[in-house]
Design a protein around this motif. Structure first.
Motif, PDB file in Angstrom:
ATOM      1  N   HIS A 142      15.513   0.076  -5.964  1.00 31.77           N
ATOM      2  CA  HIS A 142      14.576   0.086  -6.008  1.00 31.77           C
ATOM      3  C   HIS A 142      13.189  -0.794  -5.411  1.00 31.77           C
ATOM      4  O   HIS A 142      13.483  -1.740  -4.485  1.00 31.77           O
ATOM      5  CB  HIS A 142      13.980  -0.601  -7.707  1.00 31.77           C
ATOM      6  N   CYS A 143      12.179   0.738  -5.307  1.00 30.85           N
ATOM      7  CA  CYS A 143      10.652  -0.323  -4.397  1.00 30.85           C
ATOM      8  C   CYS A 143      10.317  -0.232  -5.219  1.00 30.85           C
ATOM      9  O   CYS A 143       9.179   0.288  -5.250  1.00 30.85           O
ATOM     10  CB  CYS A 143      10.622   1.656  -3.633  1.00 30.85           C
ATOM     11  N   VAL A 144      10.545  -1.833  -5.859  1.00 27.50           N
ATOM     12  CA  VAL A 144       9.476  -2.472  -6.226  1.00 27.50           C
ATOM     13  C   VAL A 144       8.236  -2.267  -5.981  1.00 27.50           C
ATOM     14  O   VAL A 144       7.756  -3.644  -4.124  1.00 27.50           O
ATOM     15  CB  VAL A 144       9.882  -3.706  -6.878  1.00 27.50           C
ATOM     16  N   THR A 145       6.289  -1.928  -6.468  1.00 26.67           N
ATOM     17  CA  THR A 145       5.174  -2.208  -5.434  1.00 26.67           C
ATOM     18  C   THR A 145       3.999  -2.282  -6.594  1.00 26.67           C
ATOM     19  O   THR A 145       4.360  -1.219  -8.022  1.00 26.67           O
ATOM     20  CB  THR A 145       5.307  -1.334  -4.807  1.00 26.67           C
ATOM     21  N   THR A 146       3.128  -2.448  -6.469  1.00 27.07           N
ATOM     22  CA  THR A 146       1.974  -3.060  -7.382  1.00 27.07           C
ATOM     23  C   THR A 146       1.320  -1.827  -6.892  1.00 27.07           C
ATOM     24  O   THR A 146       0.535  -1.009  -7.747  1.00 27.07           O
ATOM     25  CB  THR A 146       1.281  -4.029  -7.075  1.00 27.07           C
ATOM     26  N   LEU A 147       1.769  -0.749  -6.120  1.00 29.55           N
ATOM     27  CA  LEU A 147       1.304   0.641  -6.028  1.00 29.55           C
ATOM     28  C   LEU A 147       1.335   1.643  -6.699  1.00 29.55           C
ATOM     29  O   LEU A 147       2.711   2.280  -6.831  1.00 29.55           O
ATOM     30  CB  LEU A 147       1.169   1.756  -4.096  1.00 29.55           C
ATOM     31  N   THR A 148       0.388   2.416  -7.805  1.00 33.21           N
ATOM     32  CA  THR A 148       1.088   3.599  -8.662  1.00 33.21           C
ATOM     33  C   THR A 148      -0.286   4.727  -8.465  1.00 33.21           C
ATOM     34  O   THR A 148      -0.787   4.247  -8.329  1.00 33.21           O
ATOM     35  CB  THR A 148       1.317   3.222  -9.912  1.00 33.21           C
ATOM     36  N   GLY A 149       0.533   5.916  -8.825  1.00 31.86           N
ATOM     37  CA  GLY A 149      -0.331   7.126  -9.508  1.00 31.86           C
ATOM     38  C   GLY A 149       0.323   8.464  -8.904  1.00 31.86           C
ATOM     39  O   GLY A 149       1.265   8.241  -7.464  1.00 31.86           O
ATOM     40  N   GLN A 150      -0.359   9.184  -8.535  1.00 36.13           N
ATOM     41  CA  GLN A 150       0.063  10.647  -7.761  1.00 36.13           C
ATOM     42  C   GLN A 150      -0.675  10.250  -6.355  1.00 36.13           C
ATOM     43  O   GLN A 150       0.446  11.954  -5.801  1.00 36.13           O
ATOM     44  CB  GLN A 150      -0.761  11.588  -9.253  1.00 36.13           C
ATOM     45  N   HIS A 151      -1.231   9.366  -6.399  1.00 43.50           N
ATOM     46  CA  HIS A 151      -1.572   9.951  -4.294  1.00 43.50           C
ATOM     47  C   HIS A 151      -0.650   9.050  -3.891  1.00 43.50           C
ATOM     48  O   HIS A 151      -0.119   8.172  -2.447  1.00 43.50           O
ATOM     49  CB  HIS A 151      -2.405   9.406  -4.492  1.00 43.50           C
TER      50      HIS A 151
END
Length: 487
Positions: free
Chosen positions: A286-295
Motif C-alpha cells: 500500500h502507498c500510505v499517504t496523506t494526499l487524497t482526491g481526484q488530483h
C-alpha cells in the motif's frame, strides 16, 4: 445604578474569581441575563471566561467580542443561534481562545467563515443543533483543533477528505454519532490518521447494512478502538428486504456471514515498513499517504528500477488507482526496497514511502525433506532386517560329510550320542560368534554392523525339548538390542 448589595456581591465574586470568570448576569443584574437577545457591548477587557449560555441570543454580529484580548473560553450553549456573521470573532483574543461552546442552538449550516478568526481553537462543541451541511473548508484553518463534537444533528454527509494528518495533526476526537449518515466514504475514512480513527464516533446513524460498512467496524473492534468498544450496542444499520428493520450488527453478526472480506483488503490492510511473504503467494503493498482526491496520482519503482503505474506492467504485477501494488506470485528475486510516490497536481505536493519486501521459501518445504529422509531410513532398516531373516532361515544347511564309524576298541561312543553330537555341531556352525568364512551362494555374507546376537553352543548335550527351546531363544535374540540372558 448598582445598589450597595450588588456592589458588595460583585466585590466578593471578584475576590473569588480573580480572572474575571464571573457570569455576566451577576456582574450586570440589571440586564436580566436569562433574557439576553444580543451580546452585551460593555464587558471587561480582562475577561478570560465568558458564559452567555441559557439566553435568547439569535445571531452573532460582526465584532461581537471586540476588545476581549484575553478571552480563552466562550460559552454560548442553550441559545437560539441560527447565524454567525463574518468577522464575528474579529478583534477578540483569536489565538488564545481555546474552548468554544455552541451546543444546543438552532444552527443549520457550518459555513467556511465561522471560525476563520480562531486559529488557536482546541475544543469545539456543536452537538444538539440542526446542522445539515458542513462546508469542506470550515475546519481548514483550525490547525490546533483537538476535539470536535457534532453529535445529535441532521448530517447526511461529512467532508472526511478535508481532514488530513498534515492539516490537523492534533485532532484526536471527532463525534458524528446520532446523525443521519446513510453511507460511509470508506476510502476517505481509512485515509484519516490512525489516532483519529480511534476517536471517530459513528454510532446511532442511519447506515445501510453492507459488507464494507461491517468490515470497517469489525476491523476497528479487533483493534479495540474505543469508538467501537465503548458503544457496541449502539452500532446499528438498516436492512432492506422483505422487512425493513434495524440490526445491531455486533450482536447479530450472522447477517454478514456471506461477506467476502478478501476483496476489501485494499481498504482494510495497514502497510508496515517491512513486509514478509512466502514464495508463490500474492503480496499487496500500500502507498500510505496523506494526499487524497481526484488530483492525486501514484507510481512505484521496484528494486530492479522498474517503473510501475496503473494498471501495472504485466499479469504478474498489478497496480490500482488508490496506489496499491499487487504482486500476483511473489518470487525470492522480488525481495528488496519498493519505492512509492504520490503526486497532487492541484496542490503541487508530493509524498514518498518505502516498503521493504522479503520473500522466503515456504516453511513446509523443509518438513517435506525431513519426512523423505526419515522414510528412507525406515526403509533401510526394514530391508536390512529382511536380509538378516533370509540369512537365518533361507540359507542351505551345509552338513559335514558323514564319517565312518571307528572300530569299537578306538571309540566307545554310542550311535545315539554321535547323532546328538552331529546335531550340536550343525547348530554351532550357525550360531557362532564369528561369521562363516565361506561366501558360497547368495545371502551367505553377514553384515557386521547389524544388531544380531550370536550364541556359541557348548558341548553339553541337551534333550530334544531343551534343544528346541534353546533354538527359539537364539532366534528371539535377533530382535533385541540388549544381550539375551539365558537361565
Amino acid at each position: 445604578m448598582l445598589t450597595s448589595q450588588h456592589k458588595f456581591l460583585h466585590l466578593i465574586l471578584k475576590w473569588l474569581f480573580p480572572r474575571r470568570t464571573v457570569p455576566l448576569c451577576l456582574r450586570h443584574p440589571q440586564l436580566h441575563c436569562p433574557g439576553l437577545e444580543t451580546v452585551p457591548k460593555e464587558m471587561p477587557v480582562t475577561t478570560v471566561t465568558l458564559d452567555l449560555s441559557h439566553n435568547r441570543i439569535a445571531q452573532l454580529k460582526e465584532v461581537s467580542f471586540g476588545g476581549l484580548s484575553r478571552l480563552e473560553t466562550l460559552r454560548l450553549s442553550h441559545n437560539q443561534l441560527t447565524t454567525i456573521k463574518p468577522r464575528a470573532f474579529q478583534n477578540s483574543s483569536g489565538t488564545l481562545l481555546r474552548h468554544l461552546d455552541l451546543s444546543s442552538n438552532h444552527i443549520c449550516d457550518l459555513e467556511q467563515h465561522y471560525f476563520i478568526d480562531l486559529p488557536g481553537l482546541e475544543e469545539l462543541w456543536l452537538f444538539n443543533n440542526r446542522i445539515v451541511r458542513v462546508e469542506s473548508s470550515v475546519f481548514a484553518l483550525l490547525s490546533n483543533i483537538r476535539k470536535a463534537y457534532l453529535s445529535h444533528n441532521r448530517l447526511t454527509d461529512f467532508p472526511f477528505f478535508s481532514i488530513q494528518k498534515h492539516t490537523h495533526p492534533y485532532l484526536l476526537l471527532l463525534d458524528l454519532s446520532s446523525n443521519r449518515l446513510p453511507k460511509l466514504p470508506l476510502e476517505d475514512i481509512l485515509n484519516l490518521p490512525i489516532t483519529l480513527q480511534k476517536g471517530l464516533y459513528l454510532h446511532n446513524n442511519s447506515l445501510v447494512c453492507d459488507c464494507s460498512m461491517y468490515g470497517l467496524f469489525h476491523k476497528w473492534a479487533e483493534r479495540n478502538f474505543t469508538s467501537v468498544t465503548d458503544f457496541r450496542e449502539e452500532h446499528t444499520c438498516f436492512v432492506y428486504g422483505i422487512q425493513k428493520g434495524t440490526v445491531r450488527f455486533f450482536k447479530h453478526e450472522r447477517y454478514f456471514e456471506k461477506c467476502n472480506f478478501t476483496g476489501m483488503r485494499l481498504f482494510l490492510a495497514e502497510q508496515e515498513a517491512s513486509v514478509s511473504a512466502n514464495a508463490g503467494s500474492a503480496v499487496l503493498l500500500h502507498c500510505v499517504t496523506t494526499l487524497t482526491g481526484q488530483h492525486v496520482t501514484f507510481f512505484w519503482v521496484s528494486p530492479s528500477q522498474e517503473y510501475v503505474a496503473p494498471p501495472g506492467n504485466s499479469d504478474s504485477i498489478k497496480m490500482y488507482s488508490n496506489g496499491s501494488l499487487e504482486i500476483m506470485e511473489a518470487r525470492t528475486e522480488d525481495s528488496g526496497i519498493y519505492w512509492c510516490m504520490a503526486w497532487d497536481h492541484q496542490l503541487q505536493r508530493n509524498e514518498t514511502r518505502e516498503v521493504n519486501l522479503t520473500v522466503a521459501m515456504p516453511q513446509n518445504h523443509e518438513s517435506h525433506e525431513g519426512f523423505n529422509t526419515g522414510f528412507t531410513t525406515l526403509l533401510g532398516c526394514v530391508v536390512s532386517l529382511a536380509l538378516v531373516l533370509m540369512y537365518l532361515y533361507l540359507t542351505p544347511c551345509r552338513c559335514p560329510p558323514c564319517q565312518k564309524a571307528p572300530p569299537p576298541a578306538a571309540n566307545t561312543t554310542s550311535p545315539n550320542q554321535m547323532i546328538e553330537a552331529g546335531a550340536g555341531s550343525a547348530q554351532s556352525s550357525i550360531l557362532t560368534p564369528t561369521p562363516p568364512t565361506t561366501t558360497e551362494g547368495p545371502g551367505r555374507k553377514v553384515s557386521t554392523n547389524k544388531h544380531v546376537v550370536f550364541w556359541k553352543h557348548h558341548s553339553k548335550l541337551l534333550s530334544p525339548s531343551q534343544q528346541k527351546a534353546r533354538e527359539t531363544d537364539s532366534i528371539m535374540s535377533v530382535f533385541s538390542e540388549t544381550p539375551i540372558m539365558l537361565p
